[in-house]
Design an enzyme around this catalytic site. Structure first.
Site, mmCIF file in Angstrom:
data_model
loop_
_atom_site.group_PDB
_atom_site.id
_atom_site.type_symbol
_atom_site.label_atom_id
_atom_site.label_comp_id
_atom_site.label_asym_id
_atom_site.label_seq_id
_atom_site.Cartn_x
_atom_site.Cartn_y
_atom_site.Cartn_z
ATOM 1 N N HIS A 435 56.075 -24.184 -13.215
ATOM 2 C CA HIS A 435 56.663 -24.779 -12.007
ATOM 3 C C HIS A 435 55.894 -26.072 -11.738
ATOM 4 O O HIS A 435 54.711 -26.023 -11.408
ATOM 5 C CB HIS A 435 56.527 -23.840 -10.800
ATOM 6 C CG HIS A 435 57.198 -22.514 -10.982
ATOM 7 N ND1 HIS A 435 57.068 -21.486 -10.075
ATOM 8 C CD2 HIS A 435 58.021 -22.047 -11.949
ATOM 9 C CE1 HIS A 435 57.773 -20.446 -10.484
ATOM 10 N NE2 HIS A 435 58.358 -20.754 -11.624
HETATM 11 C C1 FAD Z 1 59.579 -19.466 -18.911
HETATM 12 C C2 FAD Z 1 60.017 -20.059 -17.601
HETATM 13 C C3 FAD Z 1 60.489 -19.232 -16.590
HETATM 14 C C4 FAD Z 1 60.874 -19.790 -15.375
HETATM 15 N N1 FAD Z 1 61.446 -18.980 -14.440
HETATM 16 C C5 FAD Z 1 61.943 -19.537 -13.318
HETATM 17 C C6 FAD Z 1 62.672 -18.765 -12.398
HETATM 18 O O1 FAD Z 1 62.947 -17.596 -12.636
HETATM 19 N N2 FAD Z 1 63.092 -19.348 -11.253
HETATM 20 C C7 FAD Z 1 62.814 -20.661 -10.976
HETATM 21 O O2 FAD Z 1 63.151 -21.105 -9.884
HETATM 22 N N3 FAD Z 1 62.178 -21.431 -11.858
HETATM 23 C C8 FAD Z 1 61.764 -20.917 -13.030
HETATM 24 N N4 FAD Z 1 61.166 -21.704 -13.948
HETATM 25 C C9 FAD Z 1 61.043 -23.133 -13.663
HETATM 26 C C10 FAD Z 1 62.390 -23.839 -13.770
HETATM 27 O O3 FAD Z 1 63.053 -23.438 -14.941
HETATM 28 C C11 FAD Z 1 62.136 -25.336 -13.774
HETATM 29 O O4 FAD Z 1 61.443 -25.666 -12.596
HETATM 30 C C12 FAD Z 1 63.411 -26.146 -13.827
HETATM 31 O O5 FAD Z 1 64.213 -25.796 -14.916
HETATM 32 C C13 FAD Z 1 63.034 -27.625 -13.929
HETATM 33 O O6 FAD Z 1 64.204 -28.375 -13.962
HETATM 34 P P1 FAD Z 1 64.210 -29.836 -14.600
HETATM 35 O O7 FAD Z 1 65.623 -30.247 -14.701
HETATM 36 O O8 FAD Z 1 63.259 -30.697 -13.849
HETATM 37 O O9 FAD Z 1 63.551 -29.674 -16.037
HETATM 38 P P2 FAD Z 1 64.046 -28.820 -17.279
HETATM 39 O O10 FAD Z 1 64.931 -27.712 -16.842
HETATM 40 O O11 FAD Z 1 62.826 -28.488 -18.043
HETATM 41 O O12 FAD Z 1 64.955 -29.833 -18.104
HETATM 42 C C14 FAD Z 1 64.497 -31.093 -18.534
HETATM 43 C C15 FAD Z 1 65.251 -31.434 -19.810
HETATM 44 O O13 FAD Z 1 65.063 -32.833 -20.077
HETATM 45 C C16 FAD Z 1 64.927 -33.004 -21.467
HETATM 46 N N5 FAD Z 1 64.207 -34.260 -21.717
HETATM 47 C C17 FAD Z 1 62.935 -34.552 -21.385
HETATM 48 N N6 FAD Z 1 62.629 -35.806 -21.776
HETATM 49 C C18 FAD Z 1 63.745 -36.304 -22.369
HETATM 50 C C19 FAD Z 1 64.049 -37.554 -22.988
HETATM 51 N N7 FAD Z 1 63.152 -38.549 -23.066
HETATM 52 N N8 FAD Z 1 65.291 -37.738 -23.514
HETATM 53 C C20 FAD Z 1 66.233 -36.745 -23.437
HETATM 54 N N9 FAD Z 1 65.980 -35.536 -22.867
HETATM 55 C C21 FAD Z 1 64.755 -35.327 -22.335
HETATM 56 C C22 FAD Z 1 64.132 -31.787 -21.902
HETATM 57 O O14 FAD Z 1 64.259 -31.568 -23.308
HETATM 58 C C23 FAD Z 1 64.734 -30.689 -21.040
HETATM 59 O O15 FAD Z 1 65.792 -30.028 -21.696
HETATM 60 C C24 FAD Z 1 60.766 -21.187 -15.167
HETATM 61 C C25 FAD Z 1 60.310 -22.010 -16.185
HETATM 62 C C26 FAD Z 1 59.950 -21.464 -17.402
HETATM 63 C C27 FAD Z 1 59.491 -22.373 -18.501
#
Ligand code: FAD
Length: 500
Positions: A435
């Site tokens: 997180h």
């Molecule tokens: C194992 C695990 C369990 C979790 N369980 C929970 C839960 O149950 N409930 C909850 O609320 N949260 C949970 N979380 C946290 C939650 O999943 C994240 O906080 C949330 O997904 C973050 O969203 P985001 O869009 O910021 O990033 P992400 O969902 O990580 O997505 C970012 C995406 O951007 C892509 N990216 C990055 N840089 C580039 C680039 N330069 N070019 C193209 N693509 C790029 C990455 O490859 C990735 O796919 C968990 C996380 C993990 C790892």
């Protein structure tokens, strides 16, 4: 439409109204909202699209296909703490537990009073977005039939009169197979690759995969597109250019977003700073209640009794391989522990840390510094002690500490003071970070943050950031729903600003 960079042997130069970098919780939610406006959208994802039929029931191939650096990204401090992130279509939502919480009121108070964000992040508008998320992703408490061994926390909470409840998650028909972390094989978990990304795709969005954005480029001070390279293992992939007629929206996560902005020429003394997290630390116990560690929703019960102490407790189901690596010991003793692994329970402490770290561009990717501070360590020791007490109240025979320098196991509540003597050094504990917040924080004042109240980078009116980089603080609850609602709110604002 989908474009897989791995299959693409020619360079691409195309134009869209909006180019969204990242397809996780934030990027997919922004795409879902913008798709309703009829705009043309490119969602650009560095990782692969992994169909659910390819979700392996083994940990190694899942980590290899879906996790950033195969789970080997590290935050450096006194301890080396693994940072777990998904890197595939749907981002971390593909491998997470789909636990859903709204931003708590006390967090809104801080965002309003200390950061002046009441107009930018208005609770009423955000609650409307969260209503929508809950409706569309079918958020509900885990059903009894999927709880499995998770009920042990209910027993404990009832005996100690603590606030705990079945976890609220976004799923349709969870079978309690404990396989969220390697991608739900039943398609029950409502990850972005099954929900908001297909929704946007059906309305004309193009989803690029194996496509890493390397920089945002500008024309007369306006973000006019992104350039990058298709990911092609073993060889140099083709370049791509995706031009943005209206805006570039960065949703690459709190770890990748600051680096991308910096490479693109964004300069702010707050960029990459104020990195906050909810460090997680597990405790294990042995039960004789007939439950099985790998039967039950991946996370089925959580206790929010200790919000004021800045920690939350969660039950965890794990596939055997992941459970085994957490077991201390060697040789025969370790084999004996493996034999009783199904009787083990793992509960996680999720700490709302005070510590702030930093994310910089390193030679091989993000260089992350994070070190839980003295107040965090005090809270952790209390949290572990409470967890052990709950384990015993729930019927545990033994609690397994996994703290370096401390006894391996304790057998009754009379031994709980062992936690009061536990070390201050974070290196003695096992941790995980998943997180992640704050590395491009929002502030109406340019001298205090990276993005303004419209989610635009200060000084770059059509370069937006919509992921948890912009959060001024951590939350103390699981962030996915908060991230989604805020990204949707941001996308509605962005659409209004670029209507014509
Ligand atoms: C194992 C695990 C369990 C979790 N369980 C929970 C839960 O149950 N409930 C909850 O609320 N949260 C949970 N979380 C946290 C939650 O999943 C994240 O906080 C949330 O997904 C973050 O969203 P985001 O869009 O910021 O990033 P992400 O969902 O990580 O997505 C970012 C995406 O951007 C892509 N990216 C990055 N840089 C580039 C680039 N330069 N070019 C193209 N693509 C790029 C990455 O490859 C990735 O796919 C968990 C996380 C993990 C790892």
């Amino acid at each position: 439409m989908r474009v897989d960079g791995l299959q693409h042997s020619t360079a691409i130069d195309e134009a869209y109204d909006y180019v969204i970098v990242g397809s996780g919780a934030a990027g997919a939610s922004a795409a879902r909202v913008l798709a309703d406006t009829g705009a043309s959208i490119a969602v650009v994802e560095e990782g692969p699209a992994v169909p659910r039929t390819h979700f392996p029931d083994k940990v190694w191939p899942a980590f290899h296909n879906m996790l950033r650096n195969m789970g080997g990204l590290i935050a450096r401090g006194r301890a080396f703490i693994p940072i777990i992130q998904g890197s595939c279509l749907g981002g971390s939502t593909v491998i997470n537990s789909a636990i859903m919480w709204r931003v708590p009121d006390d967090v809104f108070d801080v965002w309003r009073d200390e950061f002046g964000l009441q107009a930018a992040l208005p609770p009423d508008a955000l609650h409307r977005q969260w209503d929508r998320v809950e409706r569309e992703l079918n958020v509900h408490p885990v059903f009894e039939e999927a709880l499995g061994h998770n009920v042990s926390m209910r027993r404990a909470a009832e005996r100690l009169n603590l606030s705990a409840a079945p976890t609220r998650r976004g799923d349709r028909g969870c079978q309690g197979s404990a396989r969220c972390l390697t991608g739900c094989p039943h398609g029950a978990k409502q990850s972005m690759h099954l929900t908001y990304l297909p929704y946007a795709e059906e309305r004309g969005a193009t989803l690029f995969t194996h496509a890493k954005v390397e920089r945002v480029f500008f024309d007369l001070g306006r973000a006019s597109g992104v350039s990058g390279r298709f990911q092609s293992p073993g060889q140099k992939g083709r370049n791509f250019i995706l031009r943005a007629r209206k805006a570039v929206i960065v949703a690459a996560s709190a770890i990748q977003t600051p680096g991308l902005l910096h490479k693109s020429g964004v300069r702010s003394k707050h960029l990459g700073k104020h990195f906050q997290a909810h460090p997680g630390s597990p405790l294990m116990a042995v039960f004789d209640d007939g439950g099985n560690l790998w039967k039950g929703a991946t996370q089925g019960f959580d206790a929010d009794e200790y919000r004021a102490d800045r920690f939350k407790l969660e039950t965890i189901s794990l596939p055997p391989e992941l459970a085994f690596v957490r077991m201390p010991g060697t040789g025969r003793a370790w084999m004996h522990s493996m034999a009783e692994m199904a009787n083990i329970r793992v509960w996680g402490v999720q700490l709302r840390a005070f510590a702030e770290g930093e994310v910089r561009n390193g030679l091989f990717g993000p260089d992350v510094r994070f070190d839980p501070n003295a107040r965090d360590m005090r809270n952790l020791r209390k949290a572990l002690r409470v967890t052990a007490e709950m384990f015993f109240a729930g019927g545990a025979r033994e609690v397994i500490l996994s703290i370096h320098g401390m006894p391996e196991r304790i057998r009754s509540v009379d031994e709980l003071d062992v936690f009061d003597r536990a070390p201050d050094n974070p290196a003695a504990y096992s941790w995980i970070l998943s997180h992640l917040f704050g590395t491009a924080r929002m502030s109406v004042n340019r001298s205090k943050g990276v993005v303004d109240e419209h989610f635009a980078v200060h000084g770059s009116p059509n370069l937006y950031v919509v992921d948890s980089s912009i959060f001024p603080t951590n939350l103390g609850v699981n962030p996915q729903q908060a991230i989604m609602g805020i990204a949707m709110h941001a996308a509605e604002n962005i659409a209004r600003r670029h209507e014509h």
